[in-house]
Motif scaffolding. Sequence first.
Motif: not given
Length: 409
Positions: A17-21, A108-112
């Motif tokens: 979950x933290x990757x995007x932030x 696009x990649x991170x939201x997976x």
Amino acid sequence: MTKQRYIFLILILGTLTALGPFSIDMYLPGFPAIATYMHTSVPEVALSLSSFFIGLSAGQLLYGPLLDKYGRKKPLYFGLTFYVIASVGCAFAGSLHALILLRFIQAIGSCAAAVASMAMVRDLFPVKDNAKVFALLMLVVGASPMIAPTVGGYVTAGAGWQWVFIILAVMGALILLAVIFALPDSYQPDKSLSLKPIPIINGFWVVLKEPQFYTYAFTGALAFSGLFAYVAGSPMVFMEVFGVSKENYGWIFAGLSVGFIGSSQVNSLLLKKYRSEQIVKVSLSAQAIIAALFFTGALNNVFGLYGTVAMIFLFLCCIGITNPNTAALTLAPFAKNAGTASSLMGALQLGIGALVSTAVGMFDSKSVLPLAIVVFGSSLLAFVVYFTSIRINRDRFIAADNEVVVVGH
């Protein structure tokens, strides 16, 4: 499930979950450096943030059906690999247009990771525990605004903004390894699901027309969009308007995150005594009132640096309480199609967030007022949508003892 297993799963899901932030927060202090390198302005660089939000929103809709058809891990492998490659590309971007495009691809990649982690909460934990689990995930996610901008500021000052994206690429690779070797596949793939456009659209429509979904998904997205406005506007407000350095901006950002993360943990205590529905009513009302005060003060130019920090802190506290409850209530009706529901909820949240973050940059004003206007507008709209829908759909869903009992799905 043992306590150790419980904590282990939350740590992995929280990292996803933290990757995007982290991808958002870590490069914020580098806005002035990027603008200088690419011969443009800070508001123009902020468009790369908006493109990231748009990519997150679009990617949510892509991964939802894939997660339901192929299980949770295979789409994660694809998305995280995509993320690592795009992150390296961002580090070598030579123009603003290239950076904007690569940030879209990176999103696009991170939201997976984001969609899978939300769906797996619904897979792995009882419905009655979902709000508590989402609050615990926020504790892990809280490392992003507390660590990422500060690290990003020092990395940018010491080595250059490009190294921020190299670090993000390494993070993505490490998370991919954790997913491969440590994360269970929590969902039995449904091979009967079609990936043709019409069945996919019908699947989203089944989710969207559920009253409980659209009530809490739109309310949560509008309320949460104030955070996107803050993230997009804070480099200009603190570094341009108040003249704060890159390093100090990171510390301010980290300090403000304490309100958001701390309140999400207070929410866990509140859930022991109150239902999520009750908490949302109070926190959403408080958010609208604080946003109105922030707007009024900014309009009359009564807030200096410390006053602005205080108002944003209180505003983020409200979001930290509202968000885990609206997320849990949004996903509660869904089990078989939790991936689709999670992706649609995320798409709404990020799509509205992208519009709001873009709106902040459209104001040609070097002041706090653009941020205050957008924050007030989104909070007021969330308040109106929620109380209007609750009145109309009063008998369409009920809740008791923190466990949502859904009628009609």
